[in-house]
Design a protein around this motif. Structure first.
Motif, PDB file in Angstrom:
ATOM      1  N   LEU A  30       4.690   7.797  -2.941  1.00 25.14           N
ATOM      2  CA  LEU A  30       3.968   7.205  -1.559  1.00 25.14           C
ATOM      3  C   LEU A  30       3.481   5.740  -1.659  1.00 25.14           C
ATOM      4  CD1 LEU A  30       2.302  10.062   0.146  1.00 25.14           C
ATOM      5  CD2 LEU A  30       4.670   9.238   0.675  1.00 25.14           C
ATOM      6  N   ALA A  31       2.694   5.653  -2.947  1.00 18.29           N
ATOM      7  CA  ALA A  31       2.160   4.511  -3.101  1.00 18.29           C
ATOM      8  C   ALA A  31       3.132   3.284  -3.495  1.00 18.29           C
ATOM      9  CB  ALA A  31       1.206   4.385  -4.419  1.00 18.29           C
ATOM     10  N   GLU A  32       4.277   3.796  -4.208  1.00 20.15           N
ATOM     11  CA  GLU A  32       5.378   2.652  -4.387  1.00 20.15           C
ATOM     12  C   GLU A  32       5.862   2.273  -3.155  1.00 20.15           C
ATOM     13  OE1 GLU A  32       6.155   3.992  -8.945  1.00 20.15           O
ATOM     14  OE2 GLU A  32       7.597   4.726  -7.552  1.00 20.15           O
ATOM     15  N   ALA A  33       5.888   3.376  -1.962  1.00 15.68           N
ATOM     16  CA  ALA A  33       6.510   2.849  -0.608  1.00 15.68           C
ATOM     17  C   ALA A  33       5.499   2.123   0.019  1.00 15.68           C
ATOM     18  CB  ALA A  33       6.764   4.009   0.046  1.00 15.68           C
ATOM     19  N   GLY A  34       4.353   1.857  -0.409  1.00 23.63           N
ATOM     20  CA  GLY A  34       3.762   0.746   0.117  1.00 23.63           C
ATOM     21  C   GLY A  34       2.275   1.421   0.917  1.00 23.63           C
ATOM     22  N   ALA A  35       2.093   2.757   0.665  1.00 21.27           N
ATOM     23  CA  ALA A  35       0.912   3.223   1.085  1.00 21.27           C
ATOM     24  C   ALA A  35      -0.257   3.091   0.386  1.00 21.27           C
ATOM     25  CB  ALA A  35       1.141   4.886   1.608  1.00 21.27           C
ATOM     26  N   ARG A  36      -1.417   3.223   0.823  1.00 22.11           N
ATOM     27  CA  ARG A  36      -2.568   3.319   0.024  1.00 22.11           C
ATOM     28  C   ARG A  36      -3.066   4.763  -0.258  1.00 22.11           C
ATOM     29  NH1 ARG A  36      -7.139   1.139   3.298  1.00 22.11           N
ATOM     30  NH2 ARG A  36      -5.916   1.733   5.065  1.00 22.11           N
TER      31      ARG A  36
END
Length: 255
Positions: A30-36
């Motif tokens: 999820l982080a690599e997809a842009g999420a914090r």
């Protein structure tokens, strides 16, 4: 562009039980997809080590140590996270436990422990987050279910019961909250290689059974869950609700 459908840039995600295993992999994805992303776990030291591992991979995340099985602590933690980091857009209910034993030997303590973590904690964590999502009119809730939401095996009665209950919780919350712009879906893994399943991976007889039972003929890899999680967390799934997405190499599709 189609890629924007899967863009999570700036969205705040909380992933419970993410110090290791599937939760850790989903948090990274999820982080690599842009999420914090906020990692969660009961053990602060273990949680800090997970944050450090991700930092070594160039992935920056936040952390919040609290026990999801404690509703009061969970409510306080969710309030603190939102005050510190902003509105939670994505909740991944991943924390869960397994206790294997013949059903005749399951004690009341074991039963309550498994159902308390795998069902009660999911409901009250979801409730705490949904109290805030509903007034905002948007949110993504992903319950990590299992092939055991659909299929049973000997010696896992509390676990299979809990995951079956989670399937119906997912559908019921969809029925109530879809009108508020909230999507509640389930991600249902098959058998994946993790720290927790390592004894089964090393069990030659079990691995032989698994490879013959699964059309894909192998164990899953945690990174193979990430695409499904990003889909369920992103605008691409805005009209998907109350659904269980099985990622199991075909196990639930065949006899």
């Amino acid at each position: 562009m189609a890629s924007k459908l899967f863009d999570l840039t700036g969205r705040l995600a909380v992933v419970t039980g993410s110090s290791q295993g599937i939760g850790f992999g989903l948090a990274q994805g999820l982080a690599e997809a842009g999420a914090r992303v906020v990692l969660n776990g009961r053990n602060p030291e273990k949680l800090a080590a997970a944050v450090a591992r991700l930092a070594e991979r160039g992935v920056a995340v936040e952390q919040a140590a609290f026990d999801v099985a404690d509703p009061a602590a969970t409510e306080a933690a969710i309030s603190e996270i939102e005050a510190r980091l902003g509105p939670i857009a994505i909740l991944v209910n991943n924390a869960g436990i397994m206790r294997r034993m013949p059903s005749i030997e399951v004690t009341p303590e074991v039963w309550r422990e498994v159902l308390g973590t795998n069902v009660d904690a999911v409901f009250f964590t979801t409730q705490a987050v949904a109290r805030r999502m509903i007034p905002r009119g948007a949110g993504k809730i992903i319950n990590v279910c299992s092939v055991n939401s659909e299929l049973a095996r000997p010696t896992i009665a509390p676990y299979a019961t809990s995951k079956g209950a989670l399937r119906m919780m997912t559908r019921t919350l969809c029925a109530e909250w879809a009108k508020h712009g909230i999507q509640v879906n389930g991600l249902a893994p098959g058998y994946f290689e993790t720290e927790l399943t390592e004894p089964l991976v090393q069990d030659a007889a079990f691995t032989d059974w698994l490879c013959k039972r699964t059309p894909a003929g192998r164990w899953g890899k945690v990174e193979e869950l990430v695409g499904a999680a990003v889909f369920l967390a992103s605008p691409a799934s805005d009209f998907v609700n109350g659904h269980l997405l099985y990622v199991d190499g075909g196990m639930t599709a065949v006899l």
